[in-house]
Write a protein that holds these residues in place. Structure first.
Motif, PDB file in Angstrom:
ATOM      1  N   LYS A 290       0.801  -1.225   0.000  1.00 16.08           N
ATOM      2  CA  LYS A 290       0.000   0.000   0.000  1.00 16.08           C
ATOM      3  C   LYS A 290       0.836   1.278   0.000  1.00 16.08           C
ATOM      4  CE  LYS A 290      -4.216  -1.743   0.246  1.00 16.08           C
ATOM      5  NZ  LYS A 290      -5.221  -1.488  -0.810  1.00 16.08           N
ATOM      6  N   ASN A 291       1.987   1.253   0.684  1.00 13.22           N
ATOM      7  CA  ASN A 291       2.759   2.476   0.886  1.00 13.22           C
ATOM      8  C   ASN A 291       4.139   2.367   0.237  1.00 13.22           C
ATOM      9  OD1 ASN A 291       0.634   3.389   2.503  1.00 13.22           O
ATOM     10  ND2 ASN A 291       1.574   2.609   4.373  1.00 13.22           N
ATOM     11  N   ASN A 309      -1.548   4.388   0.972  1.00  7.73           N
ATOM     12  CA  ASN A 309      -2.802   3.629   0.839  1.00  7.73           C
ATOM     13  C   ASN A 309      -3.173   3.406  -0.622  1.00  7.73           C
ATOM     14  OD1 ASN A 309      -3.250   3.356   3.636  1.00  7.73           O
ATOM     15  ND2 ASN A 309      -4.125   5.419   3.737  1.00  7.73           N
TER      16      ASN A 309
END
Length: 709
Positions: A290-291, A309
C-alpha cells in the motif's frame, strides 16, 4: 510501446501479448526527439532479435513522455503571444503575486535581494492589453464589456503579428460570456485583416478559480504546449516510417494518458517522472503493498514522490519551471541533482556545490565527445570504479577515466588540498547525504515513518546511489527493478487512457449535525451546482475521447470533489461513490470522507465542522482501461549466482581505500541469487552498487531487494 525522453536518455519499452517486455536506451536528441526514439527502439528490439520494421505494424498503442515542452518553457522558445485581461491587470506577469518570483531560489537567495532576479515575463507588457467590463464572483455581469476596447486590443495584437491570443478575464470560470464575446470580436478583426490566429480562452481550457495561476496555465498552453505538437508529429511520423498505425498518446500530469490532439496539452508539461510513479503504484498493487516511496535519479534531477494507501496525492496548484499553475499534478518533489550534475568549488566559501545545472546527455568530462568542461557526478563515479567506462549504453559510448581524474584534480581536489580519489568520494557522499535529507524531510514532514513504506529506486542513476541515500532510514524494504533505467517508460505502459477535467463551483453547506436546519435549507442549491458541473465536465471528457474514436459507453467515469472548511485556504480531494448527488445522505457521505482525509493530513483534532464545508471544485475522470505489462515470474533458484554471470573483478574506491569488487552481468542472474558487498551488477543501461554493509537478493519478479546489515 511507450517511451520516456528524459534530459539525458531516451528509454523505449515494448511489451508483447504474453506480457514479456524489453527496454531500450539511447541518448536523447532534444532537437528532434524522434531520432533518439528510433535509436532506443533498435536497442530494445535487438534483445528479441527483431527490428522496428518487423514489430511496429503489430503495435497497438504508443505512449510518449518527455521533457520537450518543459524545455521549451525553460529556454523561452515558445510562440509570440498577445494577452487580453481585465483592465487594471496588465502587470500580472511582472507582479507575479510576489510568491512566484521566489520559486526555486535557495533560502540564502531569498534573503539577499541583491542576488535576486525576477522572471522574464512570457509576454512583454507591450502585448498585455486590458479591457474594461466585469463579471462578479457569482457569475453576474456587474459592468458590461467595453467592446470597442476589445476590438482595439485585437487590432493592435494582429498588427504586432502575434501567433496566438490568450484571453483571461476575472471570474470567467463562473460566467464565460465576456471571454466568448472577446473571442468573437477578435475573430471579426482577423477576418478584416485577412489573417487567422488561434485564440485561447481560460474559460474553455481551465475554468477554475485563482486567476493568476489560471492565466499562467492558459498562457503556457499557448506558449509551450501548442508548439510541442510538432515534436509529437515527428515521433508519429517516425512510427509510421516503421510501419506503425496507432494513435500516439501522452503521459499527463494527473497520472493517465491523453491524446496528442487533446485540447488541454499543458497537462503533459511534466510527464516522465509521472510515469515512474504510475509504474511504482502498478508494481506495488501486484505485490499487495500500500505504501511506497518513489525515487528516480536521472542525469539531471532526483524526483521523489509518495504513494500512501495505494494512491498518490494530487496537487491542484503546483509550480513548474518557476510558474504557479492551475492544473492537477501528481505530487512530486524534484531536486536539481542527478548523475550529470556539475560539481564546483565555490571560490568564496571554498565549499563544494552540486548542480542544479547538468551536462545532461553529454555525461561529463569522461565523455570525449561531450565537450564538457566542468566535472560532473558521473566523473566521480567513473574515477572511483563504480561505473564501467566500457559499459556505458552497452559500450556504444566509451568513457575515459583519465579525463575525469585530470578534471577532478584540477577543479576539486587541488583547490581543497585533497587527494583526487578522496575528493571524488567526498562529492558522492555530499550528494547522497543531500538526497537522504530530502527523503527524510519528505516522509517525516508528512507525519509518516520510513518503516511503514517500501522504497523503489529507479532511473539510470538510482541503483548506483540507492544504498547511499537510504542508509540508516530503516525502510520496510528497498527495491530496485532490474529494468530500473526504463522504469518511467514501463510506468507509461501501465497508465490507463484517462482524461481529468476540473471546474470551480464554490458552494458551501453547513454541518448536518451542528446546524441541521441550515444544512437542509442549503441542500438543493449545493447538489444542483455540483451535479451541473459534473454533467458539463462529462460532455467535455466525451468530446476528448471522441477525437480518438472512443465511444461514451467504453468510458468509466469517476466523480470527485475538492472540499475545505469554510474560511480555510487548502482543499482536499475526495472520491465519491455516486454519479450525482440525489439525497442529503449523499452529502453526509461526502462530508465523512472529507473529514477522514483531512484527519490523515492534519490530525483528527484539527477538524472544524463548526465552520461549514466549502466544495471548491468538481472533478470528473473518464477512464478507458488498457492492456498492461505483466510482472516477470521466474522460478526461484539457488542463492549462488552461476559462474557465467560473473564478469570478473574491478578495483573500487570506498571508505578511503581500494577494494576488489565482484562484477556481475545483470541479465545472466537468476531469481534467488544473493549478493554481498562490495558487488556491482551491470546492465547496458544501469549499474547497481551493493557496498559493504549491504546485501541484495533477486526475487522471482526480477526485483532486487537491498538490505542493510
Amino acid at each position: 510501446m511507450s517511451m520516456d525522453a528524459g534530459g539525458t536518455m531516451t528509454d523505449t519499452f515494448f511489451v508483447d501479448k504474453a506480457g514479456r517486455f524489453v527496454v531500450g536506451k539511447a541518448q536523447t536528441t532534444p532537437q528532434d526527439e524522434s531520432m533518439g526514439f528510433a535509436q532506443s527502439c533498435v536497442d530494445a528490439l535487438k534483445q528479441w532479435e527483431l527490428t522496428p520494421e518487423k514489430v511496429f505494424p503489430q503495435v497497438q498503442t504508443g505512449i510518449y513522455s518527455g521533457t520537450s515542452m518543459l524545455n521549451r518553457l525553460l529556454e523561452r522558445k515558445g510562440q509570440k503571444l498577445g494577452v487580453i485581461v481585465t483592465a487594471g491587470q496588465e502587470d500580472y506577469f511582472r507582479l507575479e503575486r510576489g510568491i512566484q518570483t521566489y520559486l526555486g531560489y535557495s533560502y540564502q537567495d531569498r534573503l539577499k535581494v541583491v542576488t535576486h532576479r525576477h522572471n522574464e515575463p512570457l509576454v512583454p507588457r507591450s502585448r498585455m492589453k486590458g479591457v474594461r467590463g466585469r463579471i462578479d464572483v457569482f457569475g453576474t455581469e456587474a459592468i458590461p464589456l467595453y467592446e470597442q476596447e476589445a476590438r482595439e486590443a485585437a487590432r493592435q495584437l494582429i498588427a504586432d503579428e502575434v501567433q496566438g491570443i490568450v484571453v483571461s478575464l476575472l471570474f470567467s470560470y463562473a460566467n464565460p460570456a465576456h471571454e466568448q464575446r472577446v473571442r468573437a470580436l477578435c475573430e471579426e478583426e482577423m477576418r478584416r485583416a485577412g489573417v487567422r490566429i488561434p485564440t485561447y480562452l481560460s474559460s474553455d481550457l481551465y475554468p477554475v478559480m485563482q486567476d493568476f495561476a489560471r492565466l499562467n496555465t492558459v498562457t503556457v498552453e499557448a506558449y509551450a504546449a501548442e508548439p510541442s505538437r510538432g515534436q509529437f508529429r515527428k515521433i508519429s511520423d517516425r512510427t509510421r516510417s516503421f510501419g506503425g498505425d496507432f494513435e500516439l498518446r501522452v503521459m499527463a500530469s494527473h497520472g493517465g494518458t491523453i491524446s496528442t490532439e487533446a485540447k488541454e496539452l499543458a497537462r503533459t508539461l511534466i510527464s516522465g517522472p509521472i510515469g515512474g510513479m504510475v509504474g511504482a503504484r502498478y508494481v506495488a498493487e501486484k505485490l499487495g503493498v500500500k505504501n511506497v516511496v518513489c525515487s528516480d535519479i536521472g542525469g539531471t534531477s532526483f524526483d521523489l514522490g509518495l504513494i500512501t494507501n495505494g494512491e498518490f496525492t494530487i496537487k491542484s496548484m503546483p509550480d513548474m519551471a518557476r510558474f504557479m499553475l492551475k492544473l492537477p499534478l501528481v505530487d512530486i518533489d524534484s531536486v536539481g541533482a542527478g548523475t550529470g550534475s556539475y560539481v564546483r568549488v565555490n571560490p568564496v566559501s571554498n565549499r563544494i556545490e552540486i548542480g542544479p545545472d547538468s551536462a545532461g546527455s553529454r555525461v561529463g568530462l569522461c565523455n570525449p565527445l561531450g565537450k564538457v568542461e566542468t566535472v560532473t557526478l558521473s566523473d566521480c563515479n567513473v574515477l572511483l570504479g563504480y561505473l564501467n567506462p566500457n559499459n556505458f549504453l552497452g559500450g556504444d559510448v566509451v568513457l575515459d577515466p583519465e579525463r575525469s581524474l585530470a578534471g577532478i584534480k584540477a577543479q576539486i581536489a587541488d583547490p581543497l588540498g585533497l587527494d583526487p580519489y578522496e575528493a571524488a568520494e567526498g562529492v558522492l557522499s555530499l550528494f547522497e547525504d543531500h538526497l537522504r535529507n530530502e527523503l527524510y524531510a519528505r516522509i517525516f514532514g508528512k507525519g509518516y515513518a520510513p518503516e511503514d513504506y517500501q522504497l523503489y529506486s529507479y532511473g539510470g542513476g538510482g541503483p548506483l546511489h540507492v544504498a547511499g541515500y537510504t542508509r540508516g532510514l530503516r525502510f520496510a524494504e528497498v527495491i530496485v527493478p532490474a529494468w530500473a533505467a526504463g522504469f518511467s517508460a514501463f510506468g507509461c505502459a501501465c497508465a490507463d487512457f484517462e482524461y481529468r477535467m476540473d471546474r470551480t463551483v464554490n458552494v458551501a453547506v453547513q454541518s448536518p449535525d451542528l446546524n441541521p436546519a441550515a444544512f437542509a435549507c442549503g441542500f438543493q442549491g449545493y447538489a444542483a451546482a455540483i451535479n451541473d458541473a459534473w454533467a458539463a465536465l462529462e460532455e467535455r471528457v466525451v468530446e476528448e475521447f471522441a477525437k480518438s474514436g472512443v465511444a461514451r459507453d467504453r468510458v468509466d467515469f469517476g466523480h470527485y470533489v475538492r472540499v475545505q472548511y469554510v474560511g480555510q485556504l487548502n482543499d482536499v480531494e475526495v472520491k465519491v461513490p455516486f454519479e450525482r448527488i440525489s439525497s442529503e445522505d449523499d452529502i453526509r457521505e461526502v462530508i465523512r470522507d472529507f473529514e477522514d482525509a483531512y484527519a490523515k493530513l492534519y490530525s483528527r483534532a484539527a477538524t472544524s465542522p463548526e465552520l461549514g464545508y466549502l466544495t471548491t471544485t468538481a472533478v470528473l475522470k473518464g477512464v478507458v482501461p488498457v492492456e498492461k505489462p505483466r510482472l516477470p515470474t521466474d522460478p526461484l533458484g539457488t542463492s549462488e549466482p552461476s559462474p557465467s554471470a560473473l564478469k570478473g573483478t574491478r578495483k573500487v574506491y570506498r571508505g578511503g581505500q581500494w577494494h576488489e569488487a565482484k562484477i556481475y552481468h545483470m541479465e545472466r542472474l537468476a531469481s534467488g541469487n544473493r549478493f554481498s558487498g562490495i558487488s556491482i551488477i551491470e546492465s547496458p543501461s544501469t549499474t547497481l552498487v551493493i557496498p559493504t554493509g549491504f546485501e541484495a537478493a533477486l526475487d522471482e519478479h526480477r526485483l532486487f531487494h537491498l538490505y542493510e546489515v
